[in-house]
Design an enzyme around this catalytic site. Structure first.
Site, PDB file in Angstrom:
ATOM      1  N   ARG A  31      18.514  61.066  52.902  1.00  0.00           N
ATOM      2  CA  ARG A  31      19.703  60.946  52.033  1.00  0.00           C
ATOM      3  C   ARG A  31      19.486  61.719  50.739  1.00  0.00           C
ATOM      4  NH1 ARG A  31      23.493  57.121  53.266  1.00  0.00           N
ATOM      5  NH2 ARG A  31      22.916  55.648  54.879  1.00  0.00           N
ATOM      6  N   ARG A  63      29.750  58.178  52.617  1.00  0.00           N
ATOM      7  CA  ARG A  63      28.295  58.184  52.472  1.00  0.00           C
ATOM      8  C   ARG A  63      27.933  57.412  51.218  1.00  0.00           C
ATOM      9  NH1 ARG A  63      25.466  59.276  56.507  1.00  0.00           N
ATOM     10  NH2 ARG A  63      23.737  59.962  55.219  1.00  0.00           N
ATOM     11  N   ASN A  88      35.262  56.441  42.154  1.00  0.00           N
ATOM     12  CA  ASN A  88      35.562  56.042  43.523  1.00  0.00           C
ATOM     13  C   ASN A  88      36.884  55.286  43.534  1.00  0.00           C
ATOM     14  OD1 ASN A  88      35.018  55.588  46.335  1.00  0.00           O
ATOM     15  ND2 ASN A  88      34.440  53.486  45.829  1.00  0.00           N
ATOM     16  N   HIS A 114      38.723  52.342  45.665  1.00  0.00           N
ATOM     17  CA  HIS A 114      38.368  51.298  46.630  1.00  0.00           C
ATOM     18  C   HIS A 114      39.608  50.448  46.920  1.00  0.00           C
ATOM     19  CE1 HIS A 114      35.775  48.509  48.762  1.00  0.00           C
ATOM     20  NE2 HIS A 114      36.477  47.543  48.207  1.00  0.00           N
ATOM     21  N   VAL A 152      26.997  48.534  45.296  1.00  0.00           N
ATOM     22  CA  VAL A 152      28.094  48.807  46.237  1.00  0.00           C
ATOM     23  C   VAL A 152      29.419  48.427  45.567  1.00  0.00           C
ATOM     24  CG1 VAL A 152      29.101  48.216  48.477  1.00  0.00           C
ATOM     25  CG2 VAL A 152      26.624  48.449  48.246  1.00  0.00           C
ATOM     26  N   ASP A 153      30.214  49.437  45.222  1.00  0.00           N
ATOM     27  CA  ASP A 153      31.540  49.218  44.615  1.00  0.00           C
ATOM     28  C   ASP A 153      31.452  48.331  43.372  1.00  0.00           C
ATOM     29  OD1 ASP A 153      32.762  50.736  46.690  1.00  0.00           O
ATOM     30  OD2 ASP A 153      32.667  49.000  48.001  1.00  0.00           O
ATOM     31  N   GLU A 156      46.921  53.433  45.704  1.00  0.00           N
ATOM     32  CA  GLU A 156      45.694  54.216  45.491  1.00  0.00           C
ATOM     33  C   GLU A 156      46.047  55.593  44.948  1.00  0.00           C
ATOM     34  OE1 GLU A 156      42.820  54.413  48.701  1.00  0.00           O
ATOM     35  OE2 GLU A 156      43.517  52.507  49.477  1.00  0.00           O
TER      36      GLU A 156
HETATM   37  C1  GRF Z   1      41.164  54.979  51.182  1.00  0.00           C
HETATM   38  O1  GRF Z   1      41.673  53.748  51.610  1.00  0.00           O
HETATM   39  C2  GRF Z   1      40.102  54.760  50.139  1.00  0.00           C
HETATM   40  O2  GRF Z   1      40.355  53.671  49.328  1.00  0.00           O
HETATM   41  C3  GRF Z   1      38.888  54.506  50.971  1.00  0.00           C
HETATM   42  O3  GRF Z   1      38.997  55.388  52.058  1.00  0.00           O
HETATM   43  C4  GRF Z   1      40.380  55.683  52.281  1.00  0.00           C
HETATM   44  C5  GRF Z   1      40.527  57.169  52.228  1.00  0.00           C
HETATM   45  O4  GRF Z   1      41.798  57.601  52.561  1.00  0.00           O
HETATM   46  N1  GRF Z   1      37.681  54.681  50.173  1.00  0.00           N
HETATM   47  P1  GRF Z   1      42.167  59.141  52.420  1.00  0.00           P
HETATM   48  O5  GRF Z   1      41.103  59.942  53.176  1.00  0.00           O
HETATM   49  O6  GRF Z   1      42.193  59.492  50.957  1.00  0.00           O
HETATM   50  O7  GRF Z   1      43.506  59.265  53.059  1.00  0.00           O
END
Ligand code: GRF
Length: 210
Positions: free
Chosen positions: A66, A92, A108, A110, A145-146, A175
């Site tokens: 990694r 990853r 990120n 989430h 993690v998150d 999102e």
């Molecule tokens: C989203 O739901 C994001 O929150 C998660 O993976 C998904 C990615 O969707 N981490 P996309 O590839 O942006 O359509």
């Protein structure tokens, strides 16, 4: 200021598309320097190519560890002039090699209201738990993690006729909105880090000047 952005992807790239659309519309001041995927042939790469954004595939399977993979990703991003990194469906886990190189510069998205339901398949975790409200979170990535400092969140109700797919779609819409919102806050230099009374690093969002 304008953000020099690198976006890491593994799949569909609808969050990447939201960034591309906002940059093209002039509502987000950013330069998309590179879209990097650890998987060849994914839709996210096509989206970048359609928008004339440079792309690169680095397959993690070609690296012994990694750390070796992360070191190559870091070099590649730095060579491309990237200063801020967005994980947009990048599947990853990053090592300290990466996070130390871009400390508090990796975001990120989430699909839950963190700190509830970290980890994989967060929408399913929330749905099967039976929560009535869920949502999504944009946060800085730290070594957990998150678990890093939260920049912004959106709340999504779980409706009585929802199934997992309809809930996923409504979360994804939010999102797209809050990822661009978080990047806009950074571009306006409105995200400060501070230490909470419990010793946790958190963000403070400053008011808009206008
Ligand atoms: C989203 O739901 C994001 O929150 C998660 O993976 C998904 C990615 O969707 N981490 P996309 O590839 O942006 O359509």
């Amino acid at each position: 200021m304008s953000l020099e952005l690198g976006v890491l992807v593994s799949g569909n790239g609808s969050n990447l598309q939201a960034i591309i659309d906002a940059v093209q519309a002039g509502t987000l001041h950013a330069n998309l320097r590179l879209v990097l995927s650890n998987r060849p042939g994914v839709r996210a790469l096509e989206r970048a190519e359609e928008a004339n954004v440079p792309t690169l595939v680095l397959n993690h399977r070609d690296y012994d560890s990694r750390e070796a993979f992360d070191a190559q990703v870091v070099r590649t991003l730095q060579d491309a002039g990237v200063q801020w990194v967005v994980l947009a469906g990048f599947m990853r886990v990053l090592t300290p090699v990466f996070l130390n190189a871009f400390e508090h510069r990796v975001l990120n998205i989430h699909p839950s209201l963190l700190p509830a339901f970290p980890g994989v398949d967060a929408q399913r975790q929330a749905f099967e738990y039976g929560v009535k409200w869920t949502g999504c979170t944009v946060h800085f990535v730290d070594q957990g993690v998150d678990s890093g400092p939260i920049i912004t969140q959106a709340v999504v109700p779980v409706k009585s006729d929802d199934d997992l797919d309809t809930l996923r779609v409504r979360i994804l819409e939010q999102e797209h909105r809050i990822l661009v919102e978080a990047l806009s806050l950074l571009a306006q230099d409105r995200v400060q880090l501070e230490t909470s009374p419990s010793g946790r690093t958190i963000t403070k969002i400053t008011e808009s000047e206008s």
